[in-house]
Design a protein around this motif. Structure first.
Motif, PDB file in Angstrom:
ATOM      1  N   GLU A  64      20.390   7.305  35.148  1.00 20.81           N
ATOM      2  CA  GLU A  64      21.136   6.874  36.338  1.00 20.81           C
ATOM      3  C   GLU A  64      20.295   7.113  37.595  1.00 20.81           C
ATOM      4  O   GLU A  64      20.214   6.257  38.484  1.00 20.81           O
ATOM      5  N   TYR A  65      19.704   8.293  37.663  1.00 13.65           N
ATOM      6  CA  TYR A  65      18.839   8.638  38.786  1.00 13.65           C
ATOM      7  C   TYR A  65      17.671   7.663  38.891  1.00 13.65           C
ATOM      8  O   TYR A  65      17.376   7.122  39.964  1.00 13.65           O
ATOM      9  N   ALA A 103      15.299   0.938  42.008  1.00 12.45           N
ATOM     10  CA  ALA A 103      15.848  -0.183  42.778  1.00 12.45           C
ATOM     11  C   ALA A 103      15.703   0.062  44.276  1.00 12.45           C
ATOM     12  O   ALA A 103      15.432  -0.864  45.054  1.00 12.45           O
ATOM     13  N   GLY A 104      15.849   1.326  44.678  1.00 12.38           N
ATOM     14  CA  GLY A 104      15.674   1.654  46.094  1.00 12.38           C
ATOM     15  C   GLY A 104      14.246   1.439  46.548  1.00 12.38           C
ATOM     16  O   GLY A 104      14.000   0.920  47.642  1.00 12.38           O
ATOM     17  N   GLU A 105      13.277   1.849  45.709  1.00 11.51           N
ATOM     18  CA  GLU A 105      11.867   1.676  46.056  1.00 11.51           C
ATOM     19  C   GLU A 105      11.505   0.200  46.226  1.00 11.51           C
ATOM     20  O   GLU A 105      10.644  -0.143  47.040  1.00 11.51           O
ATOM     21  N   ARG A 106      12.169  -0.659  45.471  1.00  7.37           N
ATOM     22  CA  ARG A 106      11.885  -2.092  45.548  1.00  7.37           C
ATOM     23  C   ARG A 106      12.683  -2.809  46.640  1.00  7.37           C
ATOM     24  O   ARG A 106      12.525  -4.008  46.850  1.00  7.37           O
ATOM     25  N   GLY A 107      13.533  -2.071  47.319  1.00  4.02           N
ATOM     26  CA  GLY A 107      14.319  -2.669  48.385  1.00  4.02           C
ATOM     27  C   GLY A 107      15.495  -3.490  47.891  1.00  4.02           C
ATOM     28  O   GLY A 107      16.100  -4.247  48.655  1.00  4.02           O
ATOM     29  N   VAL A 123      23.803   4.049  48.029  1.00  4.74           N
ATOM     30  CA  VAL A 123      24.227   3.992  46.628  1.00  4.74           C
ATOM     31  C   VAL A 123      24.306   5.396  46.032  1.00  4.74           C
ATOM     32  O   VAL A 123      25.222   5.711  45.259  1.00  4.74           O
ATOM     33  N   MET A 124      23.356   6.259  46.371  1.00  2.00           N
ATOM     34  CA  MET A 124      23.388   7.639  45.899  1.00  2.00           C
ATOM     35  C   MET A 124      24.706   8.307  46.277  1.00  2.00           C
ATOM     36  O   MET A 124      25.395   8.886  45.425  1.00  2.00           O
ATOM     37  N   MET A 125      25.077   8.201  47.542  1.00  2.00           N
ATOM     38  CA  MET A 125      26.295   8.857  47.995  1.00  2.00           C
ATOM     39  C   MET A 125      27.546   8.195  47.410  1.00  2.00           C
ATOM     40  O   MET A 125      28.531   8.866  47.091  1.00  2.00           O
ATOM     41  N   GLU A 126      27.497   6.879  47.255  1.00  2.00           N
ATOM     42  CA  GLU A 126      28.639   6.163  46.680  1.00  2.00           C
ATOM     43  C   GLU A 126      28.889   6.592  45.235  1.00  2.00           C
ATOM     44  O   GLU A 126      30.035   6.824  44.822  1.00  2.00           O
TER      45      GLU A 126
END
Length: 334
Positions: A286-287, A293-297, A304-307
């Protein structure tokens, strides 16, 4: 059928409660705080302070000194507990996982260092043999590669007592052997460790989301076959309730559902059925997905982490084990 919510438009406009931040916060049904976070941390037995884990961007294996520093950071951030997982030198591994019982090994040493550095932070120790076995399984195997239940349980109870004697606040059997919680509880009582808590991996599924973790602890390349003969079938939900009921009956103080996001329904069922402290484990896969996905924008990583962390609370978890704990606590404290 009469609706339990008879309100109708326009007398009821639900958007009124969404129009500004203050009213959204005021009417929120669930809240996330640092108290909800358990920091998932990988430690190693080498001298190098930090070692990056290739499949988990931003995650590092920490040596003993760095783990102690991390415990102090957890205290400063208000993170109540840390769950530690070992990466040991492959030369110390054997088929029986003997290093797991070494009172001078990595885990007892790390426990003592972290408790000295931050006595107020709870330390949770994984009770399992897979980081210590040459074959990567969670127990002793026979000639056919089948994990032997009772022989494994005997080793786990000894491992748990050793961890408790080193200062662990919670021992967390993750092996999914039958009867291991009761055996560990009896062993802790006999050793005078009556206040040591047990958090059972009660509903741990045979999941494809564990790959990066096995990379992090160094068992990925060693693992022969899979773990489907002892971890739970992803098709089953009622079975999870049976697993949880047995672990509670045997003496578990807290129970866990693992993985997290793919099993929110199980978290809800366990929480509603048993009303015991229920922990979600946001696992390595999950991490890694969120980070990649974050690194790729492709997504807003922080959002998303907080959600996702809030989702666990909404599903009924009282706490979340996550590799995002430090980052999330920094945001919550800002």
């Amino acid at each position: 059928m009469t609706s339990p919510f008879p309100q109708s438009y326009p007398s009821t406009r639900l958007r009124r409660l969404r129009q500004s931040a203050w009213v959204r916060n005021l009417s929120s049904e669930n809240h996330l705080t640092p108290d909800d976070l358990i920091w998932s941390m990988v430690v190693h037995d080498g001298d190098e302070p930090t070692i990056p884990v290739g499949s988990m961007p931003g995650l590092f294996r920490l040596n003993v000194a760095e783990a102690a520093k991390a415990a102090r950071r957890a205290s400063e951030l208000g993170i109540p507990a840390i769950a530690i997982f070992p990466h040991i030198n492959p030369e110390r591994k054997d088929d029986a996982g003997s290093e797991a019982l070494n009172p001078d090994g990595l885990i007892p040493t790390v426990i003592k260092a972290m408790k000295d550095a931050a006595p107020d932070v709870g330390i949770i120790c994984d009770v399992a043999l897979d980081p210590f076995t040459a074959h990567g399984h969670d127990g002793v195997i026979d000639a056919d590669g089948y994990v032997l239940n009772d022989q494994t349980v005997d080793l786990l109870r000894r491992q748990a007592v050793m961890q408790a004697e080193a200062g662990a606040d919670i021992v967390a059997p993750s092996d999914m052997m039958d009867g291991r919680v009761g055996a560990i509880r009896d062993a802790l009582e006999s050793a005078g460790k009556v206040n040591t808590m047990i958090m059972s991996y009660a509903a741990k599924y045979a999941s494809g989301f564990y790959g990066p973790y096995r990379d992090a602890i160094g068992s990925a390349s060693a693992l022969k076959g899979d773990k489907k003969t002892y971890q739970q079938n992803p098709a089953n939900s009622d079975e999870a309730l049976r697993e949880v009921a047995m672990d509670i009956d045997e003496g578990a103080d807290l129970v866990m559902v693992k993985p997290g996001l793919p099993y929110l329904d199980i978290i809800r069922r366990v929480s509603d059925t048993f009303a015991v402290p229920t922990i979600a484990f946001q696992v390595s896969g999950e991490y890694a997905q969120i980070k990649a996905a974050g690194e790729r924008g492709w997504i807003d990583e922080e959002r998303v982490m907080m959600e996702t962390l809030l989702c666990f609370k909404r599903a009924g978890a009282c706490g979340v084990i996550t590799y995002f704990a430090e980052a999330a606590a920094q945001i919550l404290n800002a």
